[in-house]
Design a protein around this motif. Structure first.
Motif, PDB file in Angstrom:
ATOM      1  N   PRO A 215       0.836  -1.360  -0.010  1.00  0.00           N
ATOM      2  CA  PRO A 215       0.083   0.052   0.000  1.00  0.00           C
ATOM      3  C   PRO A 215       0.897   1.239   0.048  1.00  0.00           C
ATOM      4  N   LYS A 216       0.321   2.342  -0.305  1.00  0.00           N
ATOM      5  CA  LYS A 216       1.038   3.700  -0.252  1.00  0.00           C
ATOM      6  C   LYS A 216       0.095   4.745   0.221  1.00  0.00           C
ATOM      7  N   GLY A 217       0.462   6.076   0.662  1.00  0.00           N
ATOM      8  CA  GLY A 217      -0.200   6.952   0.883  1.00  0.00           C
ATOM      9  C   GLY A 217       0.071   7.290   2.354  1.00  0.00           C
ATOM     10  N   LEU A 218      -0.204   8.881   2.566  1.00  0.00           N
ATOM     11  CA  LEU A 218       0.185   9.433   4.088  1.00  0.00           C
ATOM     12  C   LEU A 218      -0.994  10.012   4.387  1.00  0.00           C
ATOM     13  N   PHE A 219      -2.265  10.091   3.671  1.00  0.00           N
ATOM     14  CA  PHE A 219      -3.541  10.712   4.402  1.00  0.00           C
ATOM     15  C   PHE A 219      -3.783   9.880   5.688  1.00  0.00           C
ATOM     16  N   LEU A 220      -4.287  10.777   6.670  1.00  0.00           N
ATOM     17  CA  LEU A 220      -4.607  10.476   8.096  1.00  0.00           C
ATOM     18  C   LEU A 220      -3.312   9.613   8.654  1.00  0.00           C
ATOM     19  N   LYS A 221      -2.090   9.917   8.383  1.00  0.00           N
ATOM     20  CA  LYS A 221      -1.139   9.018   8.961  1.00  0.00           C
ATOM     21  C   LYS A 221      -0.720   9.117  10.439  1.00  0.00           C
ATOM     22  N   THR A 222      -1.464  10.259  10.811  1.00  0.00           N
ATOM     23  CA  THR A 222      -1.318  10.336  12.530  1.00  0.00           C
ATOM     24  C   THR A 222      -2.481  10.050  13.409  1.00  0.00           C
ATOM     25  N   GLY A 223      -3.429   9.571  12.480  1.00  0.00           N
ATOM     26  CA  GLY A 223      -4.754   9.372  13.481  1.00  0.00           C
ATOM     27  C   GLY A 223      -5.536  10.486  13.716  1.00  0.00           C
ATOM     28  N   LEU A 224      -6.529  10.185  14.447  1.00  0.00           N
ATOM     29  CA  LEU A 224      -7.527  11.499  15.084  1.00  0.00           C
ATOM     30  C   LEU A 224      -7.059  11.914  16.244  1.00  0.00           C
ATOM     31  N   ALA A 225      -6.809  13.012  16.565  1.00  0.00           N
ATOM     32  CA  ALA A 225      -6.550  13.506  17.946  1.00  0.00           C
ATOM     33  C   ALA A 225      -7.939  13.562  18.527  1.00  0.00           C
ATOM     34  N   PRO A 226      -7.766  12.984  19.861  1.00  0.00           N
ATOM     35  CA  PRO A 226      -9.097  12.790  20.530  1.00  0.00           C
ATOM     36  C   PRO A 226      -9.728  14.027  21.192  1.00  0.00           C
ATOM     37  N   ASP A 227      -8.925  15.233  21.341  1.00  0.00           N
ATOM     38  CA  ASP A 227      -9.284  16.328  21.953  1.00  0.00           C
ATOM     39  C   ASP A 227      -9.817  17.479  20.606  1.00  0.00           C
TER      40      ASP A 227
ATOM     41  N   LEU B 152     -12.793  -0.803  17.350  1.00  0.00           N
ATOM     42  CA  LEU B 152     -11.981  -0.564  18.193  1.00  0.00           C
ATOM     43  C   LEU B 152     -12.967  -0.105  19.412  1.00  0.00           C
ATOM     44  N   GLN B 153     -14.068   0.421  19.184  1.00  0.00           N
ATOM     45  CA  GLN B 153     -15.116   1.028  20.055  1.00  0.00           C
ATOM     46  C   GLN B 153     -15.668  -0.263  20.706  1.00  0.00           C
ATOM     47  N   ARG B 154     -16.159  -1.191  19.771  1.00  0.00           N
ATOM     48  CA  ARG B 154     -16.887  -2.333  20.292  1.00  0.00           C
ATOM     49  C   ARG B 154     -16.105  -3.029  21.216  1.00  0.00           C
ATOM     50  N   ARG B 155     -14.587  -3.050  20.971  1.00  0.00           N
ATOM     51  CA  ARG B 155     -13.851  -3.787  22.145  1.00  0.00           C
ATOM     52  C   ARG B 155     -13.313  -3.238  23.060  1.00  0.00           C
ATOM     53  N   GLY B 156     -14.038  -1.982  23.204  1.00  0.00           N
ATOM     54  CA  GLY B 156     -13.641  -0.874  24.241  1.00  0.00           C
ATOM     55  C   GLY B 156     -12.342  -0.358  24.432  1.00  0.00           C
ATOM     56  N   GLU B 157     -11.527  -0.152  23.187  1.00  0.00           N
ATOM     57  CA  GLU B 157     -10.274   0.080  23.088  1.00  0.00           C
ATOM     58  C   GLU B 157     -10.181   1.633  22.979  1.00  0.00           C
ATOM     59  N   VAL B 158     -11.263   2.505  22.278  1.00  0.00           N
ATOM     60  CA  VAL B 158     -11.141   3.750  22.006  1.00  0.00           C
ATOM     61  C   VAL B 158     -12.551   4.412  22.332  1.00  0.00           C
ATOM     62  N   VAL B 159     -12.838   5.688  22.529  1.00  0.00           N
ATOM     63  CA  VAL B 159     -13.798   6.579  22.513  1.00  0.00           C
ATOM     64  C   VAL B 159     -13.822   7.323  21.385  1.00  0.00           C
ATOM     65  N   PRO B 160     -14.260   7.229  20.090  1.00  0.00           N
ATOM     66  CA  PRO B 160     -14.174   7.893  18.794  1.00  0.00           C
ATOM     67  C   PRO B 160     -14.218   9.379  19.256  1.00  0.00           C
TER      68      PRO B 160
END
Length: 261
Positions: free
Chosen positions: A100-112, A137-145
């Protein structure tokens, strides 16, 4: 597949196809080799023509945890590749580069921060990928979007191929909102939603969602004209360059024909 292509490409099989209109469809392909990617990245798909690969990058719709790769494709009648892709059905095969290639959204989404996704038609693909991953991830309780608003523009409502899925996600994510908008409502009988091009309604929904300098991020994906206008709109609103990320599907000033598809 000729030996000289096997080092770079894998032959993948179409296992599902969904048509949303006469020129818009999605495919899912199975792959035999590992294909590790991040949401927002793309795969390079192609076909062999006269013994040579004819290829183009396509953003991945599926999440990294799905067994198959999904793509959202629009037919460009005079394009270089999509007229070859359009006839392919379940059981047919195509080429895919192994990485794969591409850098879009490479840093993820800041929660704040509040995140506004702006897409035109197939530009929803990388956003669908990250939303699917957040769902898992939310269904597993690993993040709060975090708070996310997705504005998708199209000429007609049948081009919103993932509208039902986005509506379901809005029911699961308390802070997710999907806003489809059509630019030709006179040709779309019964449409009661937002009206206007994606970039035309961007500032309205950015303001309503609380997108502010230092408090929000804007992500633009799809038509280069939308991206150019959308960036200018948000810069005038006070956002910094680094607060606006983009992924355009062909160079600005060039139509998606054989030279740029």
């Amino acid at each position: 597949m000729p030996t000289d292509l096997s080092d770079k490409y894998e032959s993948v099989e179409i296992v599902e196809r969904n048509d949303f209109g006469p020129d818009l469809w999605s495919i899912r392909v199975s792959h035999g080799q590992p294909f590790d990617f991040r949401p927002g990245q793309y795969a390079t798909l192609g076909v062999e023509v006269d013994g040579k690969p004819l290829e183009r990058p396509y953003s991945i719709v599926s999440s990294p945890e799905e067994a198959e790769l999904e793509f959202f494709v629009e037919l460009i009648p005079d394009g270089a590749l999509t007229p070859y892709l359009y006839p392919l059905q379940v059981g047919d095969r195509l080429l895919m580069r192994k990485r794969p290639k591409g850098l879009f959204l490479k840093t993820g989404l800041a929660p704040d921060r509040t995140h506004l996704f702006l897409a035109t038609v197939t530009g929803i693909a990388p956003f669908a990928s990250i939303l699917r991953q957040l769902q898992r991830l939310q269904r597993r309780g690993e993040v709060v979007p975090p708070k996310i608003v997705l504005v998708q523009g199209a000429s007609f409502s049948h081009e919103f191929g993932y509208a039902q899925e986005m509506a379901q996600l809005s029911g699961e994510f308390p802070d997710f909102e999907y806003v489809p908008t059509v630019s030709r409502p006179w040709g779309d009988s019964g449409w009661e939603g937002e009206i206007g091009r994606a970039e035309d309604v961007l500032r309205k929904h950015a303001d309503r969602s609380g997108i502010r300098p230092g408090r929000g991020m804007v992500y633009l994906c799809g038509h280069p004209g939308m991206i150019s206008t959308g960036r200018a709109v948000m810069l005038r609103a006070g956002l910094r360059d680094e607060d606006i990320l983009e992924e355009q599907y062909w160079p600005e000033g060039k139509a998606p024909n054989s030279a740029s598809e």
